[in-house]
Design a protein around this motif. Structure first.
Motif, PDB file in Angstrom:
ATOM      1  N   GLY A  23      84.188 -42.818 -27.137  1.00  0.00           N
ATOM      2  CA  GLY A  23      85.098 -43.949 -27.335  1.00  0.00           C
ATOM      3  C   GLY A  23      86.267 -43.528 -28.207  1.00  0.00           C
ATOM      4  O   GLY A  23      86.773 -42.414 -28.084  1.00  0.00           O
ATOM      5  N   ILE A  24      86.664 -44.399 -29.118  1.00  0.00           N
ATOM      6  CA  ILE A  24      87.777 -44.131 -30.023  1.00  0.00           C
ATOM      7  C   ILE A  24      87.491 -42.858 -30.829  1.00  0.00           C
ATOM      8  O   ILE A  24      86.378 -42.668 -31.306  1.00  0.00           O
ATOM      9  CB  ILE A  24      87.967 -45.340 -30.959  1.00  0.00           C
ATOM     10  N   ALA A  29      89.434 -41.381 -23.956  1.00  0.00           N
ATOM     11  CA  ALA A  29      88.056 -41.841 -23.887  1.00  0.00           C
ATOM     12  C   ALA A  29      87.396 -41.321 -22.614  1.00  0.00           C
ATOM     13  O   ALA A  29      88.075 -40.959 -21.661  1.00  0.00           O
ATOM     14  CB  ALA A  29      88.023 -43.362 -23.897  1.00  0.00           C
ATOM     15  N   VAL A  30      86.059 -41.275 -22.620  1.00  0.00           N
ATOM     16  CA  VAL A  30      85.347 -40.654 -21.511  1.00  0.00           C
ATOM     17  C   VAL A  30      84.122 -41.481 -21.127  1.00  0.00           C
ATOM     18  O   VAL A  30      83.388 -41.949 -21.987  1.00  0.00           O
ATOM     19  CB  VAL A  30      84.865 -39.233 -21.901  1.00  0.00           C
ATOM     20  N   THR A  40      90.221 -41.382 -19.834  1.00  0.00           N
ATOM     21  CA  THR A  40      91.270 -42.385 -19.750  1.00  0.00           C
ATOM     22  C   THR A  40      91.965 -42.566 -21.092  1.00  0.00           C
ATOM     23  O   THR A  40      91.327 -42.462 -22.142  1.00  0.00           O
ATOM     24  CB  THR A  40      90.676 -43.717 -19.207  1.00  0.00           C
ATOM     25  N   SER A  41      93.264 -42.771 -21.054  1.00  0.00           N
ATOM     26  CA  SER A  41      93.993 -43.005 -22.297  1.00  0.00           C
ATOM     27  C   SER A  41      95.204 -43.888 -22.047  1.00  0.00           C
ATOM     28  O   SER A  41      95.692 -43.974 -20.926  1.00  0.00           O
ATOM     29  CB  SER A  41      94.438 -41.692 -22.930  1.00  0.00           C
ATOM     30  N   VAL A  42      95.656 -44.555 -23.094  1.00  0.00           N
ATOM     31  CA  VAL A  42      96.809 -45.446 -22.975  1.00  0.00           C
ATOM     32  C   VAL A  42      97.831 -45.073 -24.036  1.00  0.00           C
ATOM     33  O   VAL A  42      97.479 -44.644 -25.130  1.00  0.00           O
ATOM     34  CB  VAL A  42      96.365 -46.928 -23.104  1.00  0.00           C
ATOM     35  N   ASP A  43      99.103 -45.204 -23.684  1.00  0.00           N
ATOM     36  CA  ASP A  43     100.178 -44.904 -24.625  1.00  0.00           C
ATOM     37  C   ASP A  43     101.238 -45.997 -24.496  1.00  0.00           C
ATOM     38  O   ASP A  43     101.661 -46.333 -23.398  1.00  0.00           O
ATOM     39  CB  ASP A  43     100.792 -43.537 -24.293  1.00  0.00           C
ATOM     40  N   THR A  44     101.643 -46.544 -25.625  1.00  0.00           N
ATOM     41  CA  THR A  44     102.570 -47.676 -25.602  1.00  0.00           C
ATOM     42  C   THR A  44     103.860 -47.345 -26.347  1.00  0.00           C
ATOM     43  O   THR A  44     103.815 -46.860 -27.477  1.00  0.00           O
ATOM     44  CB  THR A  44     101.892 -48.902 -26.258  1.00  0.00           C
ATOM     45  N   THR A 132      98.663 -46.392 -18.779  1.00  0.00           N
ATOM     46  CA  THR A 132      97.276 -45.927 -18.845  1.00  0.00           C
ATOM     47  C   THR A 132      97.083 -44.871 -17.768  1.00  0.00           C
ATOM     48  O   THR A 132      97.458 -45.092 -16.619  1.00  0.00           O
ATOM     49  CB  THR A 132      96.298 -47.085 -18.570  1.00  0.00           C
ATOM     50  N   ASN A 134      94.307 -42.242 -15.795  1.00  0.00           N
ATOM     51  CA  ASN A 134      92.923 -41.874 -15.530  1.00  0.00           C
ATOM     52  C   ASN A 134      92.860 -40.463 -14.990  1.00  0.00           C
ATOM     53  O   ASN A 134      93.700 -40.067 -14.186  1.00  0.00           O
ATOM     54  CB  ASN A 134      92.318 -42.803 -14.475  1.00  0.00           C
TER      55      ASN A 134
END
Lengths: 323, 323
Positions: A23-24, A29-30, A40-44, A132, A134
């Motif tokens: 997780g974090i 994350a996996v 998976t990851s997200v960037d803002t 995001t 994947n």
């Protein structure tokens, strides 16, 4: 509340779902399905905070946003597959500029054969672009930060500090005799090291981290996650000829804590160093050995850097304790 | 440019990655790995656009945001695994309220055994909450909108129109003699039908869509995606006793186009109807047969609704052509 405290407050103490692996606390994350780990990851990015009209055109905002995410995939050793885009668009924002953001995303997506598979477009006061990504990696082969071992070689791809120098040129805080375009491009259109990381698939064990906050920060993350000590050699940090025209103090500031270079820092056993070099060659990726890993009980979790023949402690911030 | 045109302009004409199965155009996107299809979707809520202090407490903002995403997983027949949270927080936003958003997310996540595995927290002018959920379904078993066949039964879960009625009560546009709390809760804390959808796993073929914009809109999506004609019976739309205290015209308006009920509309072959009913019973999900599917060349792609013994065309907007 500071960010670290906040993240800890929302961090789960255990995983509920038996597919969750990580997780974090890493680059992405996996979760695990038969044969593969999904990463998976997200960037803002927020207008006025992470970029402005002065520093980026809409095309770059899109390009850089996906680059940051693909860099996280590289740092996990994962092959990116697809991405989703959530975008908040101000009412007065032009259609042309909106298309240009997607054009930027698309341009980099095409290079890496990843698909835009969904998203959400909503209206708001301020432009917010949240991407995001994947990806997948063979089960058990994700490149976590805690996989360093004593005796490992520390290496880094590309050159460091260019993006920070480029940003400062854009903000009119800096001028150069040559190479302004190169440095600016390094800020606007960074190169995620996806192919290189993918070529390392045959190496049994490898720790990777992508350099988003400066190598001082990422090296400390590796040292802390693996509970080992990292020794770096300041003289071996790879710097571009464009960066070398700055005063030495500034070169070091940009390269140690400048951030957003989206290069990779890694740790690998010396017996696999040849494979790392081969992968670098095959993918046209500059690479440099910059240090080593030791198990020194009293120093574990810290990073030291050699300056004038002595090792001094390197803080996450890039700050170097004077002796 | 309208939204439809815009989405078409960013839609890829083909998928580059050979694992991509479904991009833009269903409740969620899908990519395939051995044995499983990974299903992913993102939902973004903006302060002042999708909610306000008058309609939702921070707890509800979190809860509802994850509910919308889990509902997309249900609509794909996928088991949700984990989620990522990207949040833009205004400088003056209180820590307590921020924690409450996560408390809302967490409360629903716990019920469904999904893990918070990552995200991004950044500063901005306006609160923006963007949640991405990942789930999985056995390869080939995702419940796409284009899987309707002639002769299928159209069914719907729960009751329709409650969330819209609840929102209007919150906005002081409406008052009721009883059940205000029930209706308000249906807006603030909708129930994604994840368990029910998961219990349908043994049914070979099934089309599902979740009701986020009103059943008129989602039924038209099914008809268009499957290129068939849907006939609904207005008298069979399931309405709560709380909704039934409104004038009939308003009941119909809320139930046909109110939206955000996050119930499921589905199409299934009559031979499997018993299995659908069993799943509903096992998961305590109210369910109603509300129509059927026909193949009528001249009407395919449209939805008709029976009112006073005649079928009239039902537009996506919920607008009904008067004869």
């Amino acid at each position: 509340m500071n960010e670290f405290k906040f993240i800890n407050s929302i961090k789960q103490s255990y995983y509920r779902n038996n597919t969750t692996i990580k997780g974090i606390g890493d680059d992405a994350a996996v979760f695990r399905l038969p044969y593969h780990d999904i990463v998976t990851s997200v960037d803002t990015l927020v207008d006025g905070i992470h970029f402005s009209k002065e520093t980026m055109k809409p095309f770059h905002v899109g390009y850089r946003s996906l680059a940051a995410n693909l860099s996280d995939m590289a740092a996990m050793g994962a092959n990116p597959i697809s991405y989703l885009v959530s975008i908040v668009v101000p009412k007065n924002y032009s259609n042309y500029d909106l298309q240009e953001i997607y054009h930027g995303l698309e341009t980099l997506a095409k290079k890496h054969q990843v698909d835009l598979i969904g998203g959400d477009t909503v209206t708001g006061e301020q432009l917010v672009l949240s991407v995001t990504v994947n990806g997948a990696v063979l089960a058990g082969k994700a490149r976590y930060r805690d996989l360093m071992r004593p005796g490992d070689i520390i290496f880094v791809t590309g050159t460091l500090g260019d993006a920070a120098a480029g940003l400062n040129i854009l903000l009119d805080k800096q001028s150069v005799d040559f190479g302004a375009d190169y440095l600016i491009n390094r800020h606007r259109m960074p190169t995620p090291r996806v192919e290189f990381a993918s070529q390392l698939a045959n190496i049994e064990r490898l720790a990777l981290n992508d350099i988003s906050d400066g190598i001082a920060s990422e090296a400390n993350e590796l040292a802390q996650a693996s509970r080992l000590t990292i020794y770096l050699d300041e003289g071996k940090l790879p710097l571009s000829k464009e960066l070398k025209q700055f005063p030495r103090a500034q070169q070091l500031d940009y390269s140690l804590s400048g951030g957003e270079d989206f290069e990779l820092i890694g740790a690998v056993s010396p017996e696999y160093w040849r494979l790392v070099r081969d992968a670098a060659e095959q993918t046209n990726t500059p690479i440099a050995k910059i240090g080593e890993v030791k198990d020194e009980l009293k120093n574990n979790g810290t990073v030291w850097i050699k300056r004038n023949e002595t090792y001094i402690k390197l803080q996450s911030s890039g700050y170097v304790h004077k002796n």
